[in-house]
Motif scaffolding. Sequence first.
Motif, PDB file in Angstrom:
ATOM      1  N   ALA A   1       0.819  -1.218   0.000  1.00 19.78           N
ATOM      2  CA  ALA A   1       0.000   0.000   0.000  1.00 19.78           C
ATOM      3  C   ALA A   1       0.853   1.268   0.000  1.00 19.78           C
ATOM      4  O   ALA A   1       0.464   2.278  -0.590  1.00 19.78           O
ATOM      5  CB  ALA A   1      -0.943   0.002   1.192  1.00 19.78           C
TER       6      ALA A   1
ATOM      7  N   GLU B   1      -1.598   1.471  -5.846  1.00 22.49           N
ATOM      8  CA  GLU B   1      -2.252   1.527  -4.541  1.00 22.49           C
ATOM      9  C   GLU B   1      -2.077   2.899  -3.887  1.00 22.49           C
ATOM     10  O   GLU B   1      -3.012   3.437  -3.301  1.00 22.49           O
ATOM     11  CB  GLU B   1      -1.727   0.410  -3.629  1.00 22.49           C
ATOM     12  CG  GLU B   1      -2.171  -0.960  -4.098  1.00 22.49           C
ATOM     13  CD  GLU B   1      -2.060  -2.032  -3.036  1.00 22.49           C
ATOM     14  OE1 GLU B   1      -2.175  -1.717  -1.830  1.00 22.49           O
ATOM     15  OE2 GLU B   1      -1.867  -3.201  -3.431  1.00 22.49           O
TER      16      GLU B   1
ATOM     17  N   LEU C   1      -4.616   5.483  -4.666  1.00 23.16           N
ATOM     18  CA  LEU C   1      -5.953   5.292  -4.118  1.00 23.16           C
ATOM     19  C   LEU C   1      -6.140   5.877  -2.716  1.00 23.16           C
ATOM     20  O   LEU C   1      -7.264   6.175  -2.305  1.00 23.16           O
ATOM     21  CB  LEU C   1      -6.309   3.797  -4.116  1.00 23.16           C
ATOM     22  CG  LEU C   1      -6.385   3.167  -5.508  1.00 23.16           C
ATOM     23  CD1 LEU C   1      -6.589   1.661  -5.391  1.00 23.16           C
ATOM     24  CD2 LEU C   1      -7.488   3.808  -6.341  1.00 23.16           C
ATOM     25  N   TRP C   2      -5.058   6.044  -1.956  1.00 25.60           N
ATOM     26  CA  TRP C   2      -5.211   6.567  -0.598  1.00 25.60           C
ATOM     27  C   TRP C   2      -4.327   7.777  -0.308  1.00 25.60           C
ATOM     28  O   TRP C   2      -4.545   8.493   0.665  1.00 25.60           O
ATOM     29  CB  TRP C   2      -4.927   5.474   0.449  1.00 25.60           C
ATOM     30  CG  TRP C   2      -3.487   5.037   0.509  1.00 25.60           C
ATOM     31  CD1 TRP C   2      -2.907   4.038  -0.198  1.00 25.60           C
ATOM     32  CD2 TRP C   2      -2.454   5.607   1.306  1.00 25.60           C
ATOM     33  NE1 TRP C   2      -1.575   3.947   0.107  1.00 25.60           N
ATOM     34  CE2 TRP C   2      -1.273   4.902   1.033  1.00 25.60           C
ATOM     35  CE3 TRP C   2      -2.410   6.648   2.236  1.00 25.60           C
ATOM     36  CZ2 TRP C   2      -0.051   5.204   1.637  1.00 25.60           C
ATOM     37  CZ3 TRP C   2      -1.194   6.952   2.848  1.00 25.60           C
ATOM     38  CH2 TRP C   2      -0.036   6.223   2.551  1.00 25.60           C
ATOM     39  N   TYR C   3      -3.341   8.029  -1.132  1.00 30.19           N
ATOM     40  CA  TYR C   3      -2.313   9.024  -0.840  1.00 30.19           C
ATOM     41  C   TYR C   3      -2.488  10.226  -1.753  1.00 30.19           C
ATOM     42  O   TYR C   3      -3.348  11.058  -1.532  1.00 30.19           O
ATOM     43  CB  TYR C   3      -0.973   8.336  -1.031  1.00 30.19           C
ATOM     44  CG  TYR C   3       0.212   8.883  -0.277  1.00 30.19           C
ATOM     45  CD1 TYR C   3       0.088   9.730   0.801  1.00 30.19           C
ATOM     46  CD2 TYR C   3       1.489   8.515  -0.662  1.00 30.19           C
ATOM     47  CE1 TYR C   3       1.204  10.203   1.477  1.00 30.19           C
ATOM     48  CE2 TYR C   3       2.608   8.970   0.011  1.00 30.19           C
ATOM     49  CZ  TYR C   3       2.456   9.818   1.077  1.00 30.19           C
ATOM     50  OH  TYR C   3       3.566  10.281   1.738  1.00 30.19           O
TER      51      TYR C   3
ATOM     52  N   ARG D   1      -6.817   7.769   5.978  1.00 29.67           N
ATOM     53  CA  ARG D   1      -6.844   7.294   4.590  1.00 29.67           C
ATOM     54  C   ARG D   1      -6.244   5.903   4.426  1.00 29.67           C
ATOM     55  O   ARG D   1      -6.862   5.032   3.828  1.00 29.67           O
ATOM     56  CB  ARG D   1      -6.115   8.295   3.671  1.00 29.67           C
ATOM     57  CG  ARG D   1      -6.752   9.667   3.569  1.00 29.67           C
ATOM     58  CD  ARG D   1      -8.011   9.630   2.747  1.00 29.67           C
ATOM     59  NE  ARG D   1      -7.743   9.037   1.457  1.00 29.67           N
ATOM     60  CZ  ARG D   1      -7.965   9.602   0.293  1.00 29.67           C
ATOM     61  NH1 ARG D   1      -8.510  10.784   0.234  1.00 29.67           N
ATOM     62  NH2 ARG D   1      -7.687   8.968  -0.837  1.00 29.67           N
ATOM     63  N   LEU D   2      -5.020   5.694   4.929  1.00 34.44           N
ATOM     64  CA  LEU D   2      -4.377   4.388   4.786  1.00 34.44           C
ATOM     65  C   LEU D   2      -5.131   3.328   5.587  1.00 34.44           C
ATOM     66  O   LEU D   2      -5.357   2.220   5.097  1.00 34.44           O
ATOM     67  CB  LEU D   2      -2.909   4.449   5.208  1.00 34.44           C
ATOM     68  CG  LEU D   2      -2.127   3.140   5.089  1.00 34.44           C
ATOM     69  CD1 LEU D   2      -2.162   2.582   3.670  1.00 34.44           C
ATOM     70  CD2 LEU D   2      -0.677   3.344   5.543  1.00 34.44           C
TER      71      LEU D   2
ATOM     72  N   SER E   1      -8.313   3.217   6.429  1.00 35.16           N
ATOM     73  CA  SER E   1      -9.562   2.921   5.720  1.00 35.16           C
ATOM     74  C   SER E   1      -9.280   2.093   4.458  1.00 35.16           C
ATOM     75  O   SER E   1      -9.978   1.123   4.181  1.00 35.16           O
ATOM     76  CB  SER E   1     -10.258   4.229   5.364  1.00 35.16           C
ATOM     77  OG  SER E   1     -11.428   3.977   4.650  1.00 35.16           O
ATOM     78  N   TYR E   2      -8.252   2.465   3.709  1.00 35.56           N
ATOM     79  CA  TYR E   2      -7.895   1.749   2.498  1.00 35.56           C
ATOM     80  C   TYR E   2      -7.582   0.274   2.813  1.00 35.56           C
ATOM     81  O   TYR E   2      -8.061  -0.622   2.130  1.00 35.56           O
ATOM     82  CB  TYR E   2      -6.699   2.408   1.812  1.00 35.56           C
ATOM     83  CG  TYR E   2      -6.201   1.625   0.637  1.00 35.56           C
ATOM     84  CD1 TYR E   2      -6.874   1.658  -0.578  1.00 35.56           C
ATOM     85  CD2 TYR E   2      -5.073   0.823   0.755  1.00 35.56           C
ATOM     86  CE1 TYR E   2      -6.435   0.910  -1.660  1.00 35.56           C
ATOM     87  CE2 TYR E   2      -4.638   0.062  -0.322  1.00 35.56           C
ATOM     88  CZ  TYR E   2      -5.314   0.119  -1.527  1.00 35.56           C
ATOM     89  OH  TYR E   2      -4.889  -0.634  -2.590  1.00 35.56           O
ATOM     90  N   LEU E   3      -6.788   0.035   3.843  1.00 34.67           N
ATOM     91  CA  LEU E   3      -6.411  -1.338   4.192  1.00 34.67           C
ATOM     92  C   LEU E   3      -7.616  -2.124   4.726  1.00 34.67           C
ATOM     93  O   LEU E   3      -7.710  -3.325   4.477  1.00 34.67           O
ATOM     94  CB  LEU E   3      -5.271  -1.329   5.209  1.00 34.67           C
ATOM     95  CG  LEU E   3      -3.910  -0.911   4.626  1.00 34.67           C
ATOM     96  CD1 LEU E   3      -2.920  -0.621   5.742  1.00 34.67           C
ATOM     97  CD2 LEU E   3      -3.378  -1.956   3.670  1.00 34.67           C
TER      98      LEU E   3
ATOM     99  N   ILE F   1     -10.776  -1.749   3.823  1.00 31.92           N
ATOM    100  CA  ILE F   1     -11.643  -2.034   2.676  1.00 31.92           C
ATOM    101  C   ILE F   1     -11.019  -3.087   1.761  1.00 31.92           C
ATOM    102  O   ILE F   1     -11.709  -3.892   1.171  1.00 31.92           O
ATOM    103  CB  ILE F   1     -11.933  -0.732   1.890  1.00 31.92           C
ATOM    104  CG1 ILE F   1     -12.820   0.181   2.729  1.00 31.92           C
ATOM    105  CG2 ILE F   1     -12.580  -1.030   0.545  1.00 31.92           C
ATOM    106  CD1 ILE F   1     -12.925   1.595   2.210  1.00 31.92           C
ATOM    107  N   ASN F   2      -9.701  -3.061   1.651  1.00 28.77           N
ATOM    108  CA  ASN F   2      -8.997  -3.952   0.703  1.00 28.77           C
ATOM    109  C   ASN F   2      -8.285  -5.111   1.386  1.00 28.77           C
ATOM    110  O   ASN F   2      -7.175  -5.466   1.011  1.00 28.77           O
ATOM    111  CB  ASN F   2      -8.003  -3.126  -0.131  1.00 28.77           C
ATOM    112  CG  ASN F   2      -8.718  -2.138  -1.008  1.00 28.77           C
ATOM    113  OD1 ASN F   2      -9.271  -2.511  -2.036  1.00 28.77           O
ATOM    114  ND2 ASN F   2      -8.742  -0.882  -0.603  1.00 28.77           N
TER     115      ASN F   2
END
Length: 142
Positions: A20, A26, A29-31, A133-134, A136-138, A140-141
């Motif tokens: 990530a 990746e 998508l969050w950064y 952000r990170l 939430s991204y992790l 969800i994924n």
Amino acid sequence: MKPVIITQTFEASAEKVWKAITDLNEMKLWYFGNIDVFRAEPGCKSKFEVQSGERVFTHLWEVIEVEARKRLVVNWKYAEYPGDSVVVFELKETANKTELTLTMKVLEDFPDDIPEFKRESCQAGWEFFIQQRLKSYLEINQ
């Protein structure tokens, strides 16, 4: 400025967190969605703009140290402003969880009259990216 240090534990493997923070697709998508290039290899340089109000901040990154799934060190400057810093991402994996500690150290002062360079702004920005952000991204994924 004393270093900004952010620590967050993720319910994810070090490999997943590492991907990530180092895989360009990746990261977008969050950064920062407009990062032009990024490889977790010493010497890799990135250049991209971020608008904040009336100001443009052209980020200049250079990867200076990599220890896969453990440590990433990036030199961080801006084209329009004096100043220099280093951002260190350190990962520690324990029992299907990974702790990420981000440390931002200023090597050469940035302008005091720019609000985005104040310590509080840097702290808030990193908390947003890492703890919101990170994270939430992790989640969800998985």
